[in-house]
Design an enzyme around this catalytic site. Structure first.
Site, mmCIF file in Angstrom:
data_model
loop_
_atom_site.group_PDB
_atom_site.id
_atom_site.type_symbol
_atom_site.label_atom_id
_atom_site.label_comp_id
_atom_site.label_asym_id
_atom_site.label_seq_id
_atom_site.Cartn_x
_atom_site.Cartn_y
_atom_site.Cartn_z
ATOM 1 N N GLU A 131 12.746 113.714 56.163
ATOM 2 C CA GLU A 131 12.433 112.350 55.732
ATOM 3 C C GLU A 131 11.995 111.485 56.911
ATOM 4 O OE1 GLU A 131 15.829 113.724 52.955
ATOM 5 O OE2 GLU A 131 15.167 114.026 55.018
ATOM 6 N N CYS A 159 20.338 112.015 52.713
ATOM 7 C CA CYS A 159 21.696 111.782 53.201
ATOM 8 C C CYS A 159 21.820 110.311 53.579
ATOM 9 C CB CYS A 159 22.001 112.681 54.401
ATOM 10 S SG CYS A 159 21.000 112.318 55.868
#
Length: 252
Positions: A131, A159
């Site tokens: 990401e 996360c």
């Protein structure tokens, strides 16, 4: 209600089965440890089965042995291997062995002739996650004067650390609109993870769970499918509904 009860029962059966298998592995390793306690050696496959926990003293007590991971890297590409796709993107709740993030992306830049940018990122182990790497590797020539429409298809939701960094990027780059389609929710029961998802949502990021149609779209767009159709797994729709409900509860 009956369907939901059956679903919960099936998940409980899977959990009990996995727990039984782990217990058997530990028992086998302990037996090996008793056989080899004079030199403390345990077959490599037994040590791996228990995550590096081996019985290597006279009392058979377990000691955690460090596991060396290969160097971290970000892998980029155009199309994913079909076997990797079917394993990594499968929307099961018990995602044993699925320890990497694969992020497929589409980027549209308004008022340019670049066309639709498409590709994927894959990360392993620690350090920079896919990401975060997207913004440095896929948008290195970011132009604040342009408007970007970005769509991600990821194996699991971000996360807490990635959610925080994504939210920071979106706050700094008001001209970037991001939609994230996730096959699974990552540790969704953790309060920190839920807070991160809510922060993304409030920051303008659209969060979605992948529907069966989304998996088929991915298969056609991002996978080396050799023009073969995707045969979805039996519980794909059922698992989508499960995660969709959980995400809605988190974001409400």
């Amino acid at each position: 209600m009956a369907d939901k009860s059956n679903l919960l029962m099936k998940r409980k059966e899977k959990e009990d089965k996995e727990a039984t298998e782990v217990t058997k592995d530990v028992q086998e390793v302990k037996k090996e440890g008793e056989k080899t306690k004079n030199n403390g050696e345990v077959p490599a496959n037994k040590a791996a089965a228990t995550g590096g926990a081996v019985a290597n003293d006279q009392n058979g007590d377990f000691q955690v042995q460090p596991i060396e991971l290969p160097p971290f890297e970000i892998i980029t590409g155009d199309r994913i291997d079909p076997f990797i796709f079917k394993f990594q993107f499968k929307n099961v709740e018990y995602s044993s062995g699925r320890n990497k993030t694969i992020l497929c992306y589409l980027v549209h830049k308004e008022k340019t002739n670049d066309g639709l940018l498409r590709g994927y990122l894959e990360d392993e182990h620690t350090s920079t996650h896919a990401e975060e790497a997207f913004f440095t590797q896929c948008l290195p020539d970011y132009d604040p004067a342009l408007k970007y429409t970005v769509t991600w298809y990821v194996t699991s939701s971000p996360c807490s650390a990635c959610a925080k960094k994504i939210a920071e990027v979106l706050r700094a780059r008001k001209n970037v609109r991001l939609t994230i389609f996730s096959a699974r929710l990552f540790w969704w029961e953790e309060a920190e993870i839920q807070a991160g998802l809510r922060a993304l949502h409030s920051g303008g990021c659209k969060l979605r769970i992948m529907k069966p149609l989304d998996f088929s779209y991915m298969w056609d767009t991002f996978v080396e499918n050799d023009e073969q159709p995707l045969n979805l797994w039996e519980d794909c729709k059922e698992n989508y509904e499960y995660y969709h409900e959980k995400l809605a509860d988190i974001l409400q």
